[in-house]
Design an enzyme around this catalytic site. Structure first.
Site, PDB file in Angstrom:
ATOM      1  N   HIS A 159      -5.401   7.529   9.692  1.00  0.00           N
ATOM      2  CA  HIS A 159      -6.081   6.596   8.807  1.00  0.00           C
ATOM      3  C   HIS A 159      -5.536   4.960   9.334  1.00  0.00           C
ATOM      4  O   HIS A 159      -4.406   4.831   9.394  1.00  0.00           O
ATOM      5  CB  HIS A 159      -5.916   6.970   7.395  1.00  0.00           C
ATOM      6  N   GLU A 195      -4.874   2.815   6.767  1.00  0.00           N
ATOM      7  CA  GLU A 195      -3.801   2.370   6.027  1.00  0.00           C
ATOM      8  C   GLU A 195      -2.507   2.792   6.613  1.00  0.00           C
ATOM      9  O   GLU A 195      -1.646   1.941   6.507  1.00  0.00           O
ATOM     10  CB  GLU A 195      -3.948   3.013   4.844  1.00  0.00           C
ATOM     11  N   CYS A 217      -7.981   7.414   0.903  1.00  0.00           N
ATOM     12  CA  CYS A 217      -7.946   9.107   0.383  1.00  0.00           C
ATOM     13  C   CYS A 217      -6.766   9.369  -0.303  1.00  0.00           C
ATOM     14  O   CYS A 217      -5.830   8.475  -0.481  1.00  0.00           O
ATOM     15  CB  CYS A 217      -8.087   9.863   1.594  1.00  0.00           C
ATOM     16  N   CYS A 244      -3.473   8.873   1.713  1.00  0.00           N
ATOM     17  CA  CYS A 244      -3.193   7.342   2.120  1.00  0.00           C
ATOM     18  C   CYS A 244      -2.412   6.747   0.835  1.00  0.00           C
ATOM     19  O   CYS A 244      -1.921   5.783   0.795  1.00  0.00           O
ATOM     20  CB  CYS A 244      -4.115   6.436   2.633  1.00  0.00           C
TER      21      CYS A 244
END
Length: 174
Positions: free
Chosen positions: A101, A103, A129, A132
């Protein structure tokens, strides 16, 4: 010579580079969210393009977008493989096996280059999410600014317990 009250320079009356009749200068939130959207255009996951910008004191510290680990095939080069997990409330979460992801990629880039992100903020094109969010809490992110909501109901309890702020910011569309 400049006379008091007579400001006819190229900066216009606002002093921010705008001339009469032109668009207003972007605020910091809109600026960093626009940068996050631009970064998302590098994403290689076929399921979604997400961008992230880690910022402290109006300075960009690190950026990331969703894609495969360095040197490995991206979703847009191979088939996107999905794994499913179930939340305690019974809802199913789907994630790509190939993709990191945005992040996490931004955090990894900061670590790789020795940049401290403690007490920084992050701008993300979608809310994080739950996985994260846990990492963002651990690295010391203070405020998460997001554009599009993504399963916020799954992260609300962690946000409350951690004290990390989640703030909705939209990017100005040009």
């Amino acid at each position: 010579m400049h006379e008091e009250g007579n400001h006819s320079c190229c900066c216009g009356p606002s002093g921010n580079g705008d001339s009469a009749g032109q668009e207003q200068r972007l605020g910091w939130h809109e600026y960093f969210m626009s940068v996050a959207h631009l970064i998302s255009r590098r994403a290689t996951c076929t399921r979604g393009h997400i961008g992230a910008v880690i910022v402290r004191d109006h300075n960009i510290l690190s950026t990331g977008y969703n894609g495969a680990p360095s040197g490995l095939p991206h979703c847009n080069e191979t088939n996107c493989r999905i794994f499913r997990s179930t939340h305690p409330d019974g809802t199913v979460e789907e994630n790509c096996v190939n993709t990191i992801h945005a992040e996490i990629n931004a955090i990894a880039q900061a670590a790789k280059h020795g940049v401290s992100i403690k007490d920084a903020d992050i701008y993300i094109t979608a809310s994080p999410c739950i996985h994260c969010l846990k990492v963002l809490i651990n690295v010391g992110i203070r405020t998460i600014y997001y554009d599009k909501p993504y399963k916020i109901e799954h992260i609300s309890e962690l946000l409350r317990l951690s004290g990390v702020q989640l703030v909705h910011v939209t990017a100005e569309k040009s």
